[in-house]
Design an enzyme around this catalytic site. Structure first.
Site, PDB file in Angstrom:
ATOM      1  N   GLU A 197       0.829  -1.207   0.000  1.00 61.90           N
ATOM      2  CA  GLU A 197       0.000   0.000   0.000  1.00 61.90           C
ATOM      3  C   GLU A 197       0.862   1.255   0.000  1.00 61.90           C
ATOM      4  OE1 GLU A 197      -3.053   0.037  -0.567  1.00 61.90           O
ATOM      5  OE2 GLU A 197      -3.608  -2.046  -0.207  1.00 61.90           O
ATOM      6  N   ASP A 206       3.660  -4.032  -5.722  1.00 63.48           N
ATOM      7  CA  ASP A 206       4.189  -5.316  -5.241  1.00 63.48           C
ATOM      8  C   ASP A 206       5.712  -5.276  -5.152  1.00 63.48           C
ATOM      9  OD1 ASP A 206       1.760  -6.535  -4.916  1.00 63.48           O
ATOM     10  OD2 ASP A 206       1.830  -7.700  -6.772  1.00 63.48           O
TER      11      ASP A 206
END
Length: 419
Positions: free
Chosen positions: A268, A346
């Protein structure tokens, strides 16, 4: 012109239902094959859950289509007649537009109830009582009524005072979208979830270390009591500037290890580091701009065919009726951008986690698929129109984790996890 408008909406409905039918057919075949990422029983259960939700979506789409035809044919005129005695033009516009919103909201309630208390209850997600659902629904309704009336009043004033009303209305709504993003965590904490500061000092210290590494300034890390409503795992960052909050669902803390949780937060924070929040808002702004530009320049002949005058309330209702169509058209574009952003997030998340960061993030992805009962395979047409996240199997491969799955049909996997 009216037939063209109805034809476009009909095409949208047809493509939407066809996409859902293809998804249902694909899942019904695939759920009985060799399971992927899940145990055999969970794989079948996840498939059944996805099919149940998709069937409901088809019924919902068809009902929305009938409602759309009713509004275009007689609904707007009926509302206009209902409030024609109101002398104050601003109040008349607010009453008609909010009447439209309230009727649509009431029509949507049975679908919301069925999804939560039939489908989600059957598959073990729903933890909410009927009393809690009624309370949440009433709070949402009152907030919609108050805020919606203010927004309608604002657009009415713009439309009656500016020649380029559609441009100023777009800027007005876009400012509201930004405001909602800033205030969402505060409103949610005030009316829905109870938030409390994270008490685990070690975890709090690790989270702040990640935030410092990416320059993320937050007003704090909070735990939400989301488990009183739902068993799914999630987390979110909300707000801008000093209003930013990190909110973790208590279900996430329960199911993930500390390292896995930090990997999720690292992902995030990757979105923050790359400015993805601002990119997404810009995409929404682009969609709103196109919508207001189109409906700000519709020919008078359309209103004549509908038997209506070009009143502000008619334009606003038409805007809301066609918002789902433009959203469906824009979704593939937004999906391409979003999938790229997810891969980059990611990568950042795995780098923030150190040597074992990729493995921890991969483990977290697997748990999210398992706990949220996400069927990990999907028809590519459905991914194209509906999904903002890359296939979970592809994400795992990018993280260096090969689960040994061979896609013999040439169809990709997907993940419903919101990270």
């Amino acid at each position: 012109m009216l037939m063209t408008i109805v034809g476009i909406y009909t095409l949208y409905v047809a493509v939407s239902i066809y996409t859902s039918v293809m998804q249902i057919g694909y899942i019904n075949i695939t759920k009985r094959k060799t399971p992927v990422l899940l145990s055999a029983s969970d794989f079948l259960k996840a498939g059944n859950y996805a099919v149940a939700k998709e069937k409901l979506a088809i019924v919902n789409t068809f009902v929305d289509y009938l409602v759309f035809i009713a509004w275009i044919d007689v609904g707007i005129k009926a509302l206009e007649h209902q409030f024609y005695l109101l002398e104050d033009e601003a109040m008349k516009n607010i009453a008609i537009v909010m009447g439209f919103v309230i009727i649509n909201y009431i029509i949507s309630l049975p679908f919301s109830y069925y999804e939560k208390f039939v489908i989600d209850t059957k598959f073990g997600f729903n933890k909410s009582s009927i009393g809690q659902w009624i309370k949440d629904t009433l709070i949402s309704f009152v907030m919609m009524l108050i805020l919606g009336s203010l927004v309608v009043w604002g657009i009415y004033e713009i439309m009656t005072n500016f020649t380029l009303w559609w441009l100023w209305s777009f800027l007005f709504i876009f400012a509201i979208v930004i405001g909602i993003n800033m205030l969402y965590p505060t409103f949610r904490a005030m009316f829905f979830d109870k938030l409390k500061p994270l008490e685990d000092e070690e975890l709090d210290s690790e989270i702040k270390r990640l935030m410092d590494a990416t320059g993320f300034v937050s007003s704090g890390v909070f735990i939400s009591d989301a488990s009183k409503r739902d068993a799914r795992l999630n987390a979110y960052f909300g707000g801008f500037g000093k209003t930013k909050r990190v909110v973790l669902f208590d279900t996430l803390l329960e199911k993930l290890t500390t390292k896995e949780l930090l990997a999720v937060l690292g992902h995030e924070l990757g979105h923050f580091a790359h400015g993805d929040i601002y990119k997404n808002i810009a995409l929404v702004g682009g969609m709103l701009f196109v919508m207001f530009a189109l409906f700000g320049n519709l020919p008078d002949s359309l209103y004549m065919e509908m038997g209506l005058s070009r009143e502000p309330y008619v334009v606003m209702i038409l805007l809301m009726l066609f918002m789902p169509v433009l959203g469906f058209i824009m979704m593939p574009i937004m999906g391409i951008v979003s999938r790229h952003n997810e891969y980059e997030a990611d990568k950042t998340g795995s780098e923030l986690g150190g040597a074992a960061g990729a493995i921890e993030l991969a483990n977290a992805l697997k748990k999210l698929v398992t706990e949220n009962k996400s069927f990990p395979l999907s028809h590519p047409l459905y991914i194209f129109f509906h999904y903002t996240h890359p296939p979970v199997i592809e994400r795992l491969k990018e993280l260096g984790v090969d689960i040994g799955y061979v896609d013999e049909s040439g169809l990709a996997g997907k993940c419903e996890a919101d990270i």
